[in-house]
Scaffold this motif. Structure first.
Motif, PDB file in Angstrom:
ATOM      1  N   LEU A   1     -12.230  78.685 -53.827  1.00  0.00           N
ATOM      2  CA  LEU A   1     -11.966  79.750 -52.836  1.00  0.00           C
ATOM      3  C   LEU A   1     -10.669  79.780 -52.937  1.00  0.00           C
ATOM      4  O   LEU A   1     -10.091  80.401 -51.917  1.00  0.00           O
ATOM      5  N   ALA A   2      -9.805  78.640 -53.224  1.00  0.00           N
ATOM      6  CA  ALA A   2      -8.598  78.115 -53.286  1.00  0.00           C
ATOM      7  C   ALA A   2      -7.940  79.003 -53.864  1.00  0.00           C
ATOM      8  O   ALA A   2      -6.572  79.808 -53.668  1.00  0.00           O
ATOM      9  N   PHE A   3      -7.889  79.858 -55.160  1.00  0.00           N
ATOM     10  CA  PHE A   3      -8.032  80.878 -56.132  1.00  0.00           C
ATOM     11  C   PHE A   3      -8.107  82.058 -55.043  1.00  0.00           C
ATOM     12  O   PHE A   3      -6.452  82.683 -55.832  1.00  0.00           O
ATOM     13  N   GLY A   4      -8.846  82.060 -55.180  1.00  0.00           N
ATOM     14  CA  GLY A   4      -9.080  83.640 -54.197  1.00  0.00           C
ATOM     15  C   GLY A   4      -8.404  83.915 -53.231  1.00  0.00           C
ATOM     16  O   GLY A   4      -7.854  84.699 -52.574  1.00  0.00           O
ATOM     17  N   ALA A   5      -7.820  82.773 -51.949  1.00  0.00           N
ATOM     18  CA  ALA A   5      -6.564  83.082 -51.633  1.00  0.00           C
ATOM     19  C   ALA A   5      -5.354  83.568 -51.228  1.00  0.00           C
ATOM     20  O   ALA A   5      -4.934  83.438 -51.159  1.00  0.00           O
TER      21      ALA A   5
END
Length: 461
Positions: free
Chosen positions: A428-432
């Protein structure tokens, strides 16, 4: 929606769109919650059967519904551009597409439901309840997908309060029907968990009929005369909607199905760990209603401004929504830290499960903080009709990064079951980060277009 000129006007208009969307999403979540809870009071087998049926159906529903969500930016941009005459045609074509999807779902379900259930190691009674629950739901497929189209049309005009009222009407209907059909009250047969499926199907017919009445009879929807004229099926219009909708649908499917995959992988751990994981995941899903609602509101506002070629206003709405989502995310994080014990006790009184749930809730803090950034950015990109980036991001962040990292940490480190949550948080952090860069690129491109338009108009005599 109307054009706004100051930040204060934008905040007021955005909140007028957002708050009803949030109430609507919470009410929809409550319908699923009551289906599960009331089935659990019938018997443990009914609870298990409904849970299995829901876990199979939810990723499919959210993914297919994502295809229909393409109507929201399409209508928002048309109204923003002042091309209202094209809206009825788009809505009718989306309705045809919804009917086709519903029929396809029923056909595929008839072929694949038994093989899927037979492949799962379930008690015969649980398998039978899950099967009959899904068959009961199938009677509501057509009205459910048609209603979702009409809701997209209503919301795209900024009239999200109407969708909220329809959903709030549906909630007590669903609960009352559950009471009658699950427990066999007032002369109705006692169907257990299967009754929840029939209750939902009947509720879907009710909300579709209400929505049709609203669209035909109430302003401003009746001004569009959506169902006044007959339009033949246009595969060109379907292609436009599918071009936007399929990436949206797949991105949502990748996001929802990953949790089903993690739950299956968690089966290697003991019952207490699985129960605690499910409890924390349920609460995290509840909190996710906030950034998801903000995402939907951003799509409406940004789509309207992009349609009017007011790209600076679209950018301001984007960052306004993202800021609200981050602030709400921080408030939720503080709330979890402060009331961890109380939240965990809502789900269990077992001391072992309670302690594990509290630990999972700690990871839920980082989970929903990442959602608070990623979800509203996805909404902004959909407002620009830029949907392929979110599709790619969802696949990479969850399935290429999140799940493998989680599996490695769960299998080969001391994190154990918590490793899956760390993996999903990492994805999720990568996606953000990825989506933030994509939004910045799209907005720079839009600003260049806006300046070029201004220079062209300024050069005209």
């Amino acid at each position: 929606m109307i054009q706004t000129y100051s930040l204060g006007q934008k905040i007021r208009q955005f909140l007028m769109i957002l708050l009803p969307v949030l109430v609507t999403q919470l009410a929809l979540f409550a319908m699923s919650f009551f289906d599960t809870v009331m089935s659990g009071h019938a018997s443990a087998h009914d609870l298990a059967g409904v849970a299995i049926g829901t876990s199979i159906w939810s990723p499919i529903l959210t993914g297919l519904n994502g295809i229909l969500l393409s109507l929201t930016p399409i209508v928002s941009q048309l109204t923003g551009a002042g091309r209202r005459g094209e809206v009825p045609f788009k809505v009718v074509q989306a309705t045809y597409l919804a009917l086709a999807i519903a029929v396809l779902v029923i056909f595929c379900g008839a072929l694949l439901l038994d093989p899927i259930l037979n492949s799962m190691e379930l008690e015969p009674n649980v398998r039978q309840i899950a099967r009959e629950f899904l068959v009961a739901l199938s009677y509501g497929m057509v009205p459910l997908f048609v209603y979702n189209v009409l809701r997209c049309f209503i919301d795209a005009l900024g009239q999200t309060r109407v969708s909220m009222l329809i959903t709030l009407i549906a909630l007590p209907i669903n609960i009352f029907l559950n009471y009658l059909l699950i427990f066999g009250k007032l002369g109705f047969p006692r169907l257990g968990g299967v009754g929840a499926g029939y209750a939902s199907a009947i509720t879907y017919w009710c909300i579709m009929l209400i929505a049709v009445f609203v669209v035909i009879r109430l302003k401003p929807f009746s001004d569009y005369q959506v169902f006044r004229h007959f339009y033949p099926i246009s595969f060109t219009a379907w292609k436009e909607q599918l071009k936007i909708g399929i990436p949206i649908g797949f991105s949502i499917f990748f996001e929802t199905s990953i949790f089903a995959a993690v739950t299956l992988l968690m089966s290697e751990f003991n019952t207490a760990t699985i129960a605690a994981h499910q409890a924390a995941l349920n609460f995290a899903s509840f909190l996710y209603m906030v950034p998801m609602s903000i995402s939907m509101a951003i799509t409406i506002a940004v789509g309207f401004e992009v349609g009017a070629k007011r790209y600076d206003d679209a950018r301001k709405y984007s960052y306004l929504g993202i800021s609200i989502a981050v602030m709400m995310g921080l408030l939720c994080a503080i709330g979890i830290l402060t009331f961890t014990e109380q939240v965990a006790r809502m789900y269990t009184t077992d001391s072992v499960v309670l302690q594990l749930t509290k630990q999972f809730l700690f990871y839920a803090i980082f989970f929903q903080l990442s959602d608070a950034i990623a979800a509203p950015i996805q909404g902004a990109l959909r407002g620009y009709k830029d949907v392929n980036a979110t599709f790619i991001m969802a696949f990479v962040s969850y399935w290429i990064l999140g799940l493998p990292i989680g599996y490695l940490l769960a299998s080969y480190s001391s994190f154990g079951a918590f490793g899956y949550w760390i993996g999903l948080i990492s994805g999720l952090a990568f996606g953000a980060v990825f989506l933030s860069l994509r939004l910045a690129k799209i907005q720079r491109r839009a600003n260049i277009m806006e300046r070029g338009e201004e220079d062209r108009l300024g050069a005209c005599p």
